[in-house]
Design an enzyme around this catalytic site. Structure first.
Site, short mmCIF file in Angstrom:
data_model
loop_
_atom_site.label_atom_id
_atom_site.label_comp_id
_atom_site.label_asym_id
_atom_site.label_seq_id
_atom_site.Cartn_x
_atom_site.Cartn_y
_atom_site.Cartn_z
CG ASP A 143 26.34 16.56 74.63
OD1 ASP A 143 26.19 15.70 73.74
OD2 ASP A 143 26.57 17.76 74.38
CE1 TYR A 179 37.37 4.40 81.48
CE2 TYR A 179 37.91 2.61 82.96
CZ TYR A 179 37.11 3.66 82.62
OH TYR A 179 36.06 4.00 83.43
CE LYS A 219 30.79 16.74 72.92
NZ LYS A 219 29.50 17.40 73.15
CG ASP A 257 27.96 4.43 87.57
OD1 ASP A 257 28.29 3.29 87.20
OD2 ASP A 257 28.44 4.98 88.58
CG ASP A 316 32.94 4.19 84.13
OD1 ASP A 316 32.47 3.27 84.83
OD2 ASP A 316 33.53 5.18 84.60
C1 IPM Z 1 33.10 -0.04 86.35
C2 IPM Z 1 33.98 0.67 87.34
C3 IPM Z 1 35.43 0.55 86.89
C4 IPM Z 1 35.53 1.23 85.53
C5 IPM Z 1 36.46 1.13 87.86
C6 IPM Z 1 36.34 0.55 89.24
C7 IPM Z 1 37.85 0.96 87.34
O1 IPM Z 1 33.58 1.97 87.51
O2 IPM Z 1 33.29 -1.24 86.13
O3 IPM Z 1 32.20 0.61 85.80
O4 IPM Z 1 35.71 2.45 85.47
O5 IPM Z 1 35.45 0.52 84.53
MG MG Z 2 31.78 2.46 86.51
#
Ligand code: IPM
Ligand code: MG
Length: 355
Positions: A222, A141, A190, A250, A246
Site C-alpha cells: 500500500d 494466480y 504485505k 500498471d 501486476d
Molecule cells: C498482465 C496482465 C495479465 C496478468 C492478465 C491479462 C492475465 O494484466 O500481464 O499484467 O494479470 O498477468
Molecule cells: Mg496486468
C-alpha cells in the site's frame, strides 16, 4: 536462424504484433539474421476456433521455439465464460508451461514524454527509471482456488502460496539486475498481514547476504503504491509477487506516460523467453489503427536481448523509438499539444525507417 512463436491474440494484439514483425524484418535485413515465425492462436480467438484458450499441441509447439512474442489476449466477448475457459488462461498456461518465473517490466520515462506523465513537473524532473521484477508463476494466480457452499452461503477463494525456493530464485534475478543498474532493490510485500509475505521477506533478506554491494529495503504494497506517485525516483529495482507486480506495473506504466509504452520479458532458466507488452487488448480501440505499437516493439527488442543476445539490434530499435518520439510523432495515448498525431501503422513505419 531463430524460431519464434508469434501469438497475436485478441483486440489490438494483432495490430501491434504486425508492427513488431515489420521491425523484426528490418532487423533481419540489417543484421543478417533470419527469423522463422510460427503463428499460434491463443486467447479469445482460440476459444472461438477450437473451444479452448490454447490447444495442448500448440503449447507444445511454443515450447519448441526459442522465444515467444505475444500481443494480448482477452475481451468482453469472453468475460462470461467460466474461469478455466477464459482467454487469460492461455497466458497462464504459456507462462507456467514455459516456466518463465521472472517477469521484467522496465518503466522508463523518456525525456520526450515528460508532458505525458500525469505527475507534477517537479516530481517528473527527478527522472523515472524503474525495473519491476514480478514473480510470474506462483502466488495467488497459481495457488489453490475454488468455490463451495458453506452453511448455505456461496464462498470463493484464491490462495497466495510461495515456497522459499520460489522466492529465492526471483530475488536472485532482482539482485543480479540491480547490480547492473543503480544497485538498489525495494522488495514489496504485505508482511504486516500475510504469512506468505513474511516468508517472502525473510527469504529476500537471506538472498541479500550474497549481494552486499546492493542496498535492500522493504516496503508494504500500500505504501509502495503511494510512493510510486509521490517520488518514483527513489526506486531502482522493485521486487515483488505475481499479484502485487501486476498492479504496481500498471501504475508504473502510467507515471511514465502510457501503458502503451511498457514492454516485458518473462524468463526462466536458460534463454527461452516470453515477450509481451504489459497492456491488454484495449477492445474499445481495436481495429482502428489507434493503438500504440511501441510496447510490443520494445518487447521484441527485449527478445533480441535476452533470447538472442543481439545487443546491437536492441540499441538500434530503442534508438529508433527515441528518434520517432524526438521528432514529435505520437499515437493518441501519448499525444500532447503541438505533436504529430499518427496511427499504429505509421508509428511502426517511422520506427522501421529509423533503424
Ligand atoms: C498482465 C496482465 C495479465 C496478468 C492478465 C491479462 C492475465 O494484466 O500481464 O499484467 O494479470 O498477468
Ligand atoms: Mg496486468
Amino acid at each position: 536462424m531463430h524460431r519464434i512463436a508469434v501469438i497475436p491474440g485478441d483486440g489490438i494484439g494483432p495490430e501491434v504484433i504486425e508492427q513488431a514483425l515489420l521491425v523484426l524484418d528490418k532487423v533481419s535485413s540489417k543484421f543478417g539474421v533470419k527469423f522463422e515465425y510460427i503463428f499460434i492462436d491463443a486467447g479469445g480467438c482460440a476459444i472461438d476456433k477450437y473451444g479452448v484458450p490454447i490447444k495442448d499441441e500448440d503449447l507444445e509447439l511454443v515450447k519448441k521455439c526459442e522465444a515467444t512474442l505475444l500481443g494480448a489476449v482477452g475481451g468482453p466477448k469472453w468475460d462470461g465464460l467460466p474461469g478455466n475457459l477464459r482467454p487469460e488462461q492461455a497466458l497462464l498456461k504459456l507462462r507456467g508451461g514455459l516456466k518463465v518465473y521472472a517477469n521484467l517490466r522496465p518503466a522508463v520515462l523518456y525525456d520526450e514524454l515528460k508532458d505525458s506523465s500525469p505527475l507534477k513537473k517537479e516530481i517528473v524532473s527527478r527522472g523515472i527509471d524503474i525495473l519491476v521484477v514480478r514473480e510470474l508463476i506462483g502466488g495467488m494466480y497459481f495457488g489453490p482456488k475454488g468455490r463451495e457452499v458453506k452453511n448455505g452461503d456461496e464462498v470463493a477463494y484464491d490462495t497466495e502460496v510461495y515456497s522459499k525456493s520460489e522466492v529465492r530464485r526471483i530475488a536472485k534475478v532482482a539482485f543480479e539486475a540491480a547490480r547492473k543498474r543503480r544497485k538498489k532493490v525495494t522488495s514489496v510485500d504485505k508482511a504486516n498481514i500475510l504469512e506468505s509475505s513474511r516468508l517472502w521477506r525473510e527469504t529476500v533478506e537471506e538472498v541479500a547476504k550474497d549481494y552486499p554491494d546492493v542496498a535492500l529495503n522493504h516496503m508494504y504494497v500500500d505504501n509502495a503504491s503511494m510512493q510510486l506517485v509521490k517520488d518514483p525516483s527513489q526506486f531502482d529495482v522493485i521486487l515483488t509477487s505475481n499479484m502485487f507486480g501486476d498492479i504496481l506495473s500498471d501504475e508504473a506504466s502510467m507515471i511514465v506516460g502510457s501503458i502503451g509504452m511498457l514492454a516485458s520479458a518473462s524468463l526462466g532458466e536458460g534463454r527461452v523467453g516470453l515477450y509481451e507488452p504489459i497492456h491488454g487488448t484495449a477492445p474499445d480501440i481495436a481495429g482502428q489503427d489507434l493503438a500504440n505499437p511501441i510496447a510490443t516493439i520494445l518487447s521484441a527488442a527485449m527478445m533480441l536481448r535476452y533470447s538472442f543476445d543481439m545487443e546491437d539490434a536492441v540499441k538500434a530499435i530503442e534508438n529508433a523509438v527515441k528518434i520517432a518520439l524526438k521528432e514529435g510523432y505520437r499515437t493518441r495515448d501519448i499525444y500532447t499539444e503541438n505533436c504529430k498525431l499518427v496511427g499504429t501503422k505509421q508509428m511502426g513505419k517511422i520506427i522501421c525507417e529509423n533503424i
